[in-house]
Enzyme design. Structure first.
Site, PDB file in Angstrom:
ATOM      1  N   ILE A 292       0.826  -1.210   0.000  1.00 30.09           N
ATOM      2  CA  ILE A 292       0.000   0.000   0.000  1.00 30.09           C
ATOM      3  C   ILE A 292       0.861   1.261   0.000  1.00 30.09           C
ATOM      4  O   ILE A 292       0.356   2.352  -0.280  1.00 30.09           O
ATOM      5  CB  ILE A 292      -0.946   0.012   1.217  1.00 30.09           C
ATOM      6  CG1 ILE A 292      -0.154  -0.073   2.530  1.00 30.09           C
ATOM      7  CG2 ILE A 292      -1.944  -1.130   1.128  1.00 30.09           C
ATOM      8  CD1 ILE A 292      -1.017  -0.022   3.774  1.00 30.09           C
ATOM      9  N   ALA A 293       2.143   1.128   0.297  1.00 32.69           N
ATOM     10  CA  ALA A 293       3.069   2.255   0.279  1.00 32.69           C
ATOM     11  C   ALA A 293       4.487   1.701   0.184  1.00 32.69           C
ATOM     12  O   ALA A 293       4.761   0.573   0.609  1.00 32.69           O
ATOM     13  CB  ALA A 293       2.918   3.131   1.523  1.00 32.69           C
ATOM     14  N   ALA A 295       8.692   3.179   0.449  1.00 29.93           N
ATOM     15  CA  ALA A 295       9.619   4.277   0.722  1.00 29.93           C
ATOM     16  C   ALA A 295      11.030   3.814   0.419  1.00 29.93           C
ATOM     17  O   ALA A 295      11.251   2.735  -0.133  1.00 29.93           O
ATOM     18  CB  ALA A 295       9.482   4.744   2.171  1.00 29.93           C
ATOM     19  N   SER A 296      11.993   4.641   0.803  1.00 32.55           N
ATOM     20  CA  SER A 296      13.377   4.337   0.457  1.00 32.55           C
ATOM     21  C   SER A 296      13.913   3.123   1.212  1.00 32.55           C
ATOM     22  O   SER A 296      14.758   2.395   0.694  1.00 32.55           O
ATOM     23  CB  SER A 296      14.255   5.555   0.768  1.00 32.55           C
ATOM     24  OG  SER A 296      14.142   5.905   2.143  1.00 32.55           O
ATOM     25  N   GLN A 299       8.796  -1.237   2.466  1.00 35.91           N
ATOM     26  CA  GLN A 299       7.468  -1.157   1.880  1.00 35.91           C
ATOM     27  C   GLN A 299       6.462  -1.718   2.869  1.00 35.91           C
ATOM     28  O   GLN A 299       6.790  -2.579   3.694  1.00 35.91           O
ATOM     29  CB  GLN A 299       7.422  -1.928   0.562  1.00 35.91           C
ATOM     30  CG  GLN A 299       7.844  -3.371   0.647  1.00 35.91           C
ATOM     31  CD  GLN A 299       7.984  -3.991  -0.737  1.00 35.91           C
ATOM     32  OE1 GLN A 299       8.668  -3.487  -1.611  1.00 35.91           O
ATOM     33  NE2 GLN A 299       7.302  -5.126  -0.922  1.00 35.91           N
ATOM     34  N   LYS A 315       5.550  -3.401   7.873  1.00 32.38           N
ATOM     35  CA  LYS A 315       6.615  -2.696   7.170  1.00 32.38           C
ATOM     36  C   LYS A 315       7.823  -3.613   7.059  1.00 32.38           C
ATOM     37  O   LYS A 315       8.376  -4.052   8.083  1.00 32.38           O
ATOM     38  CB  LYS A 315       6.980  -1.405   7.915  1.00 32.38           C
ATOM     39  CG  LYS A 315       7.960  -0.520   7.176  1.00 32.38           C
ATOM     40  CD  LYS A 315       8.173   0.780   7.932  1.00 32.38           C
ATOM     41  CE  LYS A 315       9.139   1.698   7.212  1.00 32.38           C
ATOM     42  NZ  LYS A 315       9.358   2.976   7.925  1.00 32.38           N
ATOM     43  N   ASP A 481      11.610  13.875  10.904  1.00 32.71           N
ATOM     44  CA  ASP A 481      11.415  13.605   9.473  1.00 32.71           C
ATOM     45  C   ASP A 481       9.968  13.873   9.059  1.00 32.71           C
ATOM     46  O   ASP A 481       9.271  12.984   8.569  1.00 32.71           O
ATOM     47  CB  ASP A 481      11.793  12.151   9.175  1.00 32.71           C
ATOM     48  CG  ASP A 481      11.933  11.877   7.687  1.00 32.71           C
ATOM     49  OD1 ASP A 481      12.128  12.836   6.920  1.00 32.71           O
ATOM     50  OD2 ASP A 481      11.846  10.704   7.284  1.00 32.71           O
TER      51      ASP A 481
END
Length: 578
Positions: A292-293, A295-296, A299, A315, A481
Site C-alpha cells: 500500500i506504500a 519508501a526508500s 514497503q 513494514k 522527518d
C-alpha cells in the site's frame, strides 16, 4: 638447374660449419635450416644470388668468429621480422596475443620473454590497442544495456549489485551528475522569449525527472537526500521539486512472490531457528502481496492478525540496506573531513559551532538507527505515550506528559493520531503497527475529491504547529522527518460542522527522532518568541540557551548578523504588502 644450385649452396654452407666452434655450430645450423626452409617456400627468382650471399656470410663467420655473436643477433632479429611479415594474419596475431596474456598471467616475466613479447607486439601495437579498446567498450555497453533492462522492470534491482561493487555505483552517480548538469546548463542558456521560456521549462523538467530516476536507481541514502531537498522550494527550481516529490512515497516496490520472499527473509529474525514461512502464516492472515506504500527503506503491506483479527500494516525492510549504508556513509564521512580542512567553509567558526564531521557523525547515528525497526517501534510507542494515544486512536487512560507548569496534559487523540505499534512482533527488519488509512497531506486532488474544505486545512496546519510545540517544549522528544510522505489526513465525519470533528492529523514513520534537554527546549521557545517579535537580544539569549554558540564567541558579530536578517525580513514583508 635451380634445384642443383640450391643443393650446391647448401653443401657449401654445411661444409663451412666445420670451421666453427662447438658453441656456435648448433645456432648456425638452426638458423641456416630455417633460412633455407623460408627460401624454398618463397620460391623467388633471386634464390641463387640469395644463397650465395648466405654462403658468403657463413664463411665470414667462420673466418671472423669474433663478429659472430653480434651478427647472429642481428640476423635473428631480421629473420623474426621477415617471418612476421610473411606469415598470414591469423598465424601472426594469435602468438602475439597469447604471449601478452601469458606475461599478464605470470605477472613478472623474465627479461628474455618480455623482450620477445615486445619485439613481436611492436609492429601491431595499434591493432592490439584498438582491439582491446573495442572489447572493453563492447563489454561496458552490453552491461549498461542489461542494467537498463533490469531497472526498467524495477529501479531497485541493482541495489544489491551496487552493495557488492561500490565502484559501479560510483560510476552510475558520476554519469547521473554529468547528465543532469548538462541539461541544467542547457536550460540556463535559453533566451527570455516565450519560446525560450517554454524550452527552459522542458529542459528543467527533463533534468528533474532524470535526477529523480537516477537517485531511485542508485540507492536508499540518495533517495533520502532527494526527500530532504524536495521540501526546500527556496533551493531548487519548481520542476525539480515536482520531480523529487515522488521520492517521498512512490519508490518502486516488490510484489507477488517477490514480496512474500522479502517477508519470509525479514521474518527470519523473529523465528529463532524455526521455519519462517510457517511462523509467518501462523501469525498473519490475508497478507496482501501488493504494498500500500513504498519508501526508500521499506514497503508496507496490509494483513490481519490471526489471533485478534485486527487489521495491521507490516513494514518490511529492503535487502542490502546495511551494506549500502556502510559504503556510502564511509565515503561521505571522508568528504565531511575534507570540507573541515578548508577555512573558507568554516568562516563562521568564531561565532557558531559548525563542524561538518560532528554534524555528519550525528546524522550517521540517526541513519543507522533508522534501518533498525526496533528503534522505530520504540520511537512510535513513545510518541503515542507522550500524546496519550491508545489503540484505535482512542485516548489513553494513563497520561504521563506534563505541561511546563507541572500539570498533566490531556490526550491529543481528538486532533492527532499515530499508528499503535505491536512491539512484541517487531524486529530489526519487520515493523508491525496498526493500519491507519489517510490522505497524503499535499495530495490536493484527493483532498478536493474528499470535500476537505479550506477551513479544514487551516485547522490541520494549526494542529501540526501545535503538535511540534508540544514535542519541543513538553515531550522533549520529536520526530525529525516530517516530510509530506509521513503526514496524512484522516477523515472522521464529513457531515460534522466543525473541523475538529471532521478531520484529524496523522503522523507516520518514526525512524528518525531525537530527544532534547530542558535547556534546549527553553531556548527553542525563546527563539520562537524572539522571531515573532524580531527581538535581537532575546535571539542571542536563545542561542546561548540552546548551546549553538562556541565558547568565547564574538556576540557583537552575532548580534549584527541577526539584526541584518531581521531587517531584510521586515523589508521583504513591507514589499509584499505593497
Amino acid at each position: 638447374m635451380r634445384r642443383f644450385r640450391f643443393n650446391l649452396t647448401a653443401l657449401l654452407a654445411l661444409a663451412s660449419l666445420h670451421h666453427c666452434s662447438a658453441f656456435t655450430r648448433p645456432a648456425l645450423l638452426l638458423k641456416f635450416t630455417s633460412e633455407l626452409h623460408r627460401i624454398r617456400k618463397a620460391g623467388r627468382a633471386s634464390t641463387f644470388n640469395h644463397e650465395e650471399d648466405l654462403q658468403r656470410s657463413y664463411v665470414q663467420h667462420a673466418v671472423a668468429p669474433a663478429l659472430l655473436s653480434k651478427d647472429r643477433d642481428c640476423r635473428q632479429e631480421n629473420y623474426q621480422r621477415q617471418q612476421l611479415t610473411t606469415r598470414p594474419f591469423r598465424k601472426r596475431f594469435i602468438p602475439i596475443l597469447i604471449s601478452i596474456l601469458a606475461c599478464v598471467i605470470i605477472g613478472k616475466p623474465a627479461s628474455a620473454v618480455s623482450l620477445s613479447v615486445l619485439q613481436r607486439a611492436k609492429p601491431h601495437c595499434k591493432l592490439i590497442t584498438r582491439l582491446l579498446l573495442g572489447i572493453w567498450i563492447a563489454s561496458v555497453s552490453f552491461k549498461s544495456i542489461c542494467v537498463k533492462q533490469r531497472q526498467a522492470i524495477d529501479a531497485t534491482l541493482e541495489w544489491g549489485r551496487y552493495a557488492r561493487h561500490p565502484g559501479s555505483r560510483g560510476r552510475a552517480l558520476g554519469w547521473l551528475l554529468l547528465r543532469v548538469s548538462t541539461l541544467w546548463l542547457m536550460a540556463q542558456v535559453c533566451t527570455t522569449s516565450s519560446r525560450g521560456s517554454r524550452r527552459k521549462q522542458r529542459l528543467l523538467t527533463c533534468s528533474g525527472n532524470t535526477l529523480a530516476d537516477g537517485l531511485l536507481r542508485i540507492g536508499p541514502l540518495y533517495i533520502k537526500l532527494g526527500q530532504i531537498v524536495s521540501c526546500r522550494n527556496d533551493v531548487l527550481p519548481e520542476p525539480w521539486i515536482k520531480s523529487l516529490e515522488k521520492l517521498q512515497d512512490q519508490v518502486p516496490s516488490k510484489k507477488g512472490a517477490d514480496a512474500l520472499e522479502l517477508a519470509y527473509n525479514a521474518w527470519r529474525s523473529i523465528t529463532n531457528g524455526t521455519d519462517p514461512k510457517q511462523s509467518f502464516h501462523e501469525t498473519f492472515d490475508e497478507f496482501d502481496t501488493t504494498p500500500i506504500a513504498a519508501a526508500s527503506l521499506g514497503q508496507v503491506h496490509r494483513a490481519k492478525l490471526k489471533q485478534t483479527g485486527e487489521q495491521v500494516a507490516i513494514k518490511l525492510q529492503r535487502s542490502y540496506l546495511r551494506q549500502i549504508y556502510d559504503q556510502d556513509l564511509a565515503f561521505l564521512k571522508k568528504i565531511a573531513a575534507s570540507v573541515d580542512k578548508f577555512a573558507s567553509f568554516r568562516k563562521n567558526a568564531e561565532t557558531v559551532s559548525q563542524s561538518w564531521t560532528n554534524i555528519f557523525s550525528d546524522a550517521e547515528r540517526i541513519l543507522y538507527r533508522e534501518i533498525d525497526y526496533r528503534d522505530e517501534a520504540e520511537n512510535g510507542a513513545r510518541f503515542c505515550r507522550d500524546f496519550g494515544i491508545a489503540l484505535g486512536g482512542k485516548p489513553a487512560s494513563n497520561l504521563t506528559t506534563r505541561a511546563r507548569d507541572g500539570s498533566l496534559l490531556p490526550s491529543a487523540a481528538p486532533w492527532l493520531r499515530a499508528p499503535y505499534v505491536y512491539t512484541n512482533l517487531c524486529s530489526e527488519k519487520v515493523l508491525v503497527m496498526e493500519l491507519v488509512p489517510s490522505i497524503k497531506i499535499t495530495d490536493i486532488a484527493k483532498l478536493d475529491a474528499s470535500h476537505i474544505t479550506m477551513a479544514d486545512r487551516e485547522y490541520l496546519a494549526d494542529m501540526l504547529g501545535r503538535s511540534y510545540l508540544r514535542q519541543f517544549c513538553c515531550n522533549l522528544f520529536f520526530s525529525t522527518d516530517p516530510h509530506p510522505g509521513n503526514l496524512g489526513v484522516e477523515i472522521l465525519n464529513l457531515n460534522a460542522t466543525t473541523p475538529a470533528k471532521r478531520v484529524r492529523l496523522v503522523f507516520y514513520d518514526f525512524g528518525q527522532a531525537a530527544t532534547l534537554k530542558q535547556a534546549q527546549a527553553d531556548g527553542i521557545l525563546t527563539i520562537i518568541d524572539a522571531i515573532v517579535d524580531m527581538d535581537v537580544d532575546r535571539s542571542i539569549e536563545a542561542f546561548q540557551q540552546m548551546g549553538v554558540l562556541v565558547e568565547g564567541a564574538d556576540l557583537k558579530k552575532v548580534r549584527a548578523k541577526v539584526a541584518e536578517n531581521y531587517k531584510v525580513r521586515q523589508m521583504g514583508a513591507i514589499s509584499k504588502r505593497l
